[in-house]
Enzyme design. Structure first.
Site, PDB file in Angstrom:
ATOM      1  CG  ASP A  67       2.809   7.290  -2.002  1.00 31.48           C
ATOM      2  OD1 ASP A  67       2.059   7.880  -2.822  1.00 31.48           O
ATOM      3  OD2 ASP A  67       2.494   6.170  -1.390  1.00 31.48           O
ATOM      4  CG  HIS A 138       0.725  -0.518   1.225  1.00 32.05           C
ATOM      5  ND1 HIS A 138       1.453  -1.513   0.462  1.00 32.05           N
ATOM      6  CD2 HIS A 138       0.086   0.304   0.739  1.00 32.05           C
ATOM      7  CE1 HIS A 138       0.834  -1.115  -0.826  1.00 32.05           C
ATOM      8  NE2 HIS A 138       0.073  -0.173  -0.815  1.00 32.05           N
ATOM      9  CD  GLU A 143       5.028  -2.275   0.555  1.00 31.70           C
ATOM     10  OE1 GLU A 143       3.703  -2.501   1.088  1.00 31.70           O
ATOM     11  OE2 GLU A 143       5.052  -2.227  -0.597  1.00 31.70           O
TER      12      GLU A 143
HETATM   13  C1  F6R Z   1      -0.922   5.646  -3.164  1.00 25.91           C
HETATM   14  C2  F6R Z   1      -0.577   5.115  -1.887  1.00 25.91           C
HETATM   15  C3  F6R Z   1      -0.853   3.510  -1.758  1.00 25.91           C
HETATM   16  C4  F6R Z   1      -2.252   3.116  -2.145  1.00 25.91           C
HETATM   17  C5  F6R Z   1      -2.642   1.486  -2.258  1.00 25.91           C
HETATM   18  C6  F6R Z   1      -3.657   1.187  -2.609  1.00 25.91           C
HETATM   19  O1  F6R Z   1      -0.553   7.044  -3.157  1.00 25.91           O
HETATM   20  O2  F6R Z   1      -0.062   5.586  -0.943  1.00 25.91           O
HETATM   21  O3  F6R Z   1      -0.822   3.241  -0.501  1.00 25.91           O
HETATM   22  O4  F6R Z   1      -3.244   3.663  -1.694  1.00 25.91           O
HETATM   23  O5  F6R Z   1      -1.530   0.985  -2.731  1.00 25.91           O
HETATM   24  O6  F6R Z   1      -3.668   1.387  -4.220  1.00 25.91           O
HETATM   25  P1  F6R Z   1      -5.010   1.210  -4.812  1.00 25.91           P
HETATM   26  O7  F6R Z   1      -6.014   2.289  -4.614  1.00 25.91           O
HETATM   27  O8  F6R Z   1      -4.366   1.102  -6.477  1.00 25.91           O
HETATM   28  O9  F6R Z   1      -5.558  -0.315  -4.464  1.00 25.91           O
END
Ligand code: F6R
Length: 251
Positions: A67, A138, A143
């Protein structure tokens, strides 16, 4: 599903990096799906170490990130392109031309989503997709309520995700409210999905994803439908799993 529970975040990152490096050694021209955020950073450190100390080569690897924020230019330090360059690409021998991140800067985001899907298909599909998980369950930026058949498109981020991601920005007001993201269907097309989660803050989402019903309210639960999904967890993220002793015995 394989559930691999490690003692701490460092051990989980190492385990995850080994899954990736095993594939890279076995298939040097593999297609990797990559993630950003706090969770994969230690895993990327391990991959960099393997490159530097063990000669692990990414020369023929193709990569696609999950993303990118809408309206953030690739050279902006908050972009996911910048993150990937800083955290991984500039420290290994991957050809930067073979790395793709969705284009959140175009006027036609719908076309950009379709083009991203076509690029993944042209590359032969993703061999291994690395995933994190949001506290709302997610994967990528799918979401709660995202279709489990969704493809790459624009999604609006929830307030919880905006607050969680504000730590990378000067303030929550600066976090972009939309992102161009692979869909759940795009992710499920990968030949192997590897979800890494660490810390007690992810324990509810991990319990719901692994032991709850398959629901668009927890998009990570769609991995229950995948023939080859691996969860790599530290003890804190696994803290609310009811069947922990079974997972430990079965690994
Ligand atoms: C990032 C992504 C998100 C993150 C998720 C967890 O490319 O797609 O789904 O993996 O928001 O984020 P962290 O690792 O910062 O807790």
């Amino acid at each position: 599903m394989r559930i691999l529970i490690e003692s701490d975040a460092a051990a989980a990152a190492k385990c995850c990096a080994e899954l990736i490096s095993d594939l890279v050694r076995e298939k040097p021209d593999a297609v990797l799906g990559l993630a950003t955020g706090g969770t994969p950073v230690q895993c990327y450190h391990q991959l960099i170490r393997m490159h530097q100390e063990e000669g692990l080569s990414f020369r023929q690897i193709r990569s696609f990130n999950l993303d990118e924020y809408v309206g953030i230019a690739p050279d902006d330090e908050n972009s996911y392109r910048h993150f990937m360059n800083q955290q991984l690409f500039q420290h290994i021998d991957i050809d930067i031309a073979n790395t793709s991140v969705p284009n959140g800067m175009t006027d036609d985001l719908q076309a950009a989503g379709l083009e991203y899907e076509a690029q993944i298909a042209d590359a032969g599909g993703i061999d291994l997709q690395l995933l994190g998980i949001g506290r709302d369950g997610h994967i990528a930026f799918n979401e709660p309520g995202s279709s489990l058949a969704s493809r790459t498109r624009v999604k609006t981020l929830t307030d919880e995700t905006l607050r969680d991601n504000a730590r990378f920005f000067a303030s929550v007001q600066e976090v972009p409210t939309t992102a161009l993201t692979m869909g759940v269907g795009t992710i499920l097309d990968a030949r192997h999905c590897v979800l890494l989660a660490t810390g007690a803050g992810k324990a509810d989402a991990i319990r719901d994803a692994i032991e709850g019903p398959i629901t668009s309210q927890v998009t990570a639960s769609a991995l229950q439908l995948h023939p080859k999904a691996t969860f790599v967890l530290d003890a804190d993220a696994a803290g609310l799993l009811k069947r922990r002793s079974y997972y430990d015995r079965a690994r």
